[in-house]
Scaffold this active site. Structure first.
Site, PDB file in Angstrom:
ATOM      1  N   HIS A  61      -0.336   4.559   0.795  1.00  0.00           N
ATOM      2  CA  HIS A  61      -0.608   5.609   0.814  1.00  0.00           C
ATOM      3  C   HIS A  61      -0.794   5.366   2.264  1.00  0.00           C
ATOM      4  O   HIS A  61      -1.412   3.930   2.924  1.00  0.00           O
ATOM      5  CB  HIS A  61      -1.841   6.065   0.578  1.00  0.00           C
ATOM      6  CG  HIS A  61      -3.080   5.221   0.111  1.00  0.00           C
ATOM      7  ND1 HIS A  61      -3.145   4.088  -0.736  1.00  0.00           N
ATOM      8  CD2 HIS A  61      -4.292   5.523   0.600  1.00  0.00           C
ATOM      9  CE1 HIS A  61      -3.744   3.638  -0.703  1.00  0.00           C
ATOM     10  NE2 HIS A  61      -4.812   3.883   0.486  1.00  0.00           N
ATOM     11  N   LYS A  97       0.338  -0.924  -0.607  1.00  0.00           N
ATOM     12  CA  LYS A  97       0.183   0.393  -0.169  1.00  0.00           C
ATOM     13  C   LYS A  97       1.201   1.619   0.001  1.00  0.00           C
ATOM     14  O   LYS A  97       1.669   1.118   0.879  1.00  0.00           O
ATOM     15  CB  LYS A  97      -0.845   0.150   0.906  1.00  0.00           C
ATOM     16  CG  LYS A  97      -1.828   0.894   1.604  1.00  0.00           C
ATOM     17  CD  LYS A  97      -2.699   0.452   3.008  1.00  0.00           C
ATOM     18  CE  LYS A  97      -4.020   1.872   2.408  1.00  0.00           C
ATOM     19  NZ  LYS A  97      -4.618   1.377   3.280  1.00  0.00           N
TER      20      LYS A  97
END
Length: 234
Positions: A115, A113
């Site tokens: 963010h 991921k």
């Protein structure tokens, strides 16, 4: 002491048979003709993804937790490899806590991921002795991936808990080898493996289920499959 050991062995054997019956009744363990990843035609198929409602997952977690605690494994947290291992680790952690053994849990994403918190790991920080929770072990590939993740985080991959040990020869480069995936993980990777049930328990269930000619036929086919692809009992 002998009686204690005998009693624990009997309890573990009954737990395994109860699990096999639960898996059959849930449609998770099926009989027929199924092609495995190794290209073999197996007379039975185990698909843990079909433990697909709250009641089934709750019972499944109970079987895992009881088998883990009965095994005496030492561990500090549990880890679920994506994707099937994620709900397993979460529900087993809940059940362990209910039984008085509260430990942290974590899991990984397949894709990092970029963010928010970022990275591929979710949940508690990986540290100490880690118990990996998975459904079955075919070639040990998923185990090696989890081991690499855990080691990269500075923790110790200590043991693996699985639902069913098929007790059959693994394949390497398209060829059968003398050991099973579970034996490989124990012998070559140096990790303990806890199983709820084994092929031997499935055969015992089929032999004594009282299901008539149909169950007898399933038993004969599974015995023939074991004779061809089985490994010596771990």
């Amino acid at each position: 002491m002998v009686n204690d050991k005998s009693g624990k062995a009997a309890e573990q054997s009954q737990l395994a048979l109860d699990f096999v019956q639960f898996a059959v009744e849930s449609g998770v363990l099926r009989f027929g003709e199924f092609k495995t990843k190794a290209g073999r035609m197996s007379p039975y198929f185990f698909n843990a993804g079909l433990f697909d409602d709250g009641a089934k997952m709750g019972r499944l977690a109970g079987f895992y937790a009881k088998a883990i605690l009965a095994s005496g494994l030492a561990f500090d947290m549990v880890f679920g490899p994506a994707y099937k291992g994620i709900p397993l680790a979460a529900t087993v952690a809940v059940e362990l806590a209910r039984l008085g053994r509260n430990v942290p849990f974590a899991y990984n994403r397949k894709e990092a991921k970029d963010h928010g918190e970022g990275g591929t790991l979710v949940g508690a920080p990986l540290k100490g002795r880690v118990l990996i929770i998975d459904d079955v072990m075919s070639a040990g590939t998923a185990a090696r991936e989890s081991i690499a993740l855990i080691q990269a985080a500075g923790a110790t991959p200590h043991a693996i808990a699985i639902a069913l040990d098929r007790q059959e020869k693994a394949t390497e480069n398209g060829r059968d080898v003398a050991h099973s995936a579970v034996q490989y993980v124990r012998g070559e990777l140096g990790m303990q493996v806890c199983t709820i049930a084994k092929l031997a328990d499935l055969l015992q269930y089929l032999a004594h289920s009282g299901g008539g000619d149909e169950m007898k036929a399933h038993h004969q086919r599974v015995v023939a499959y074991r004779d061809r692809y089985g490994v010596e009992d771990e």
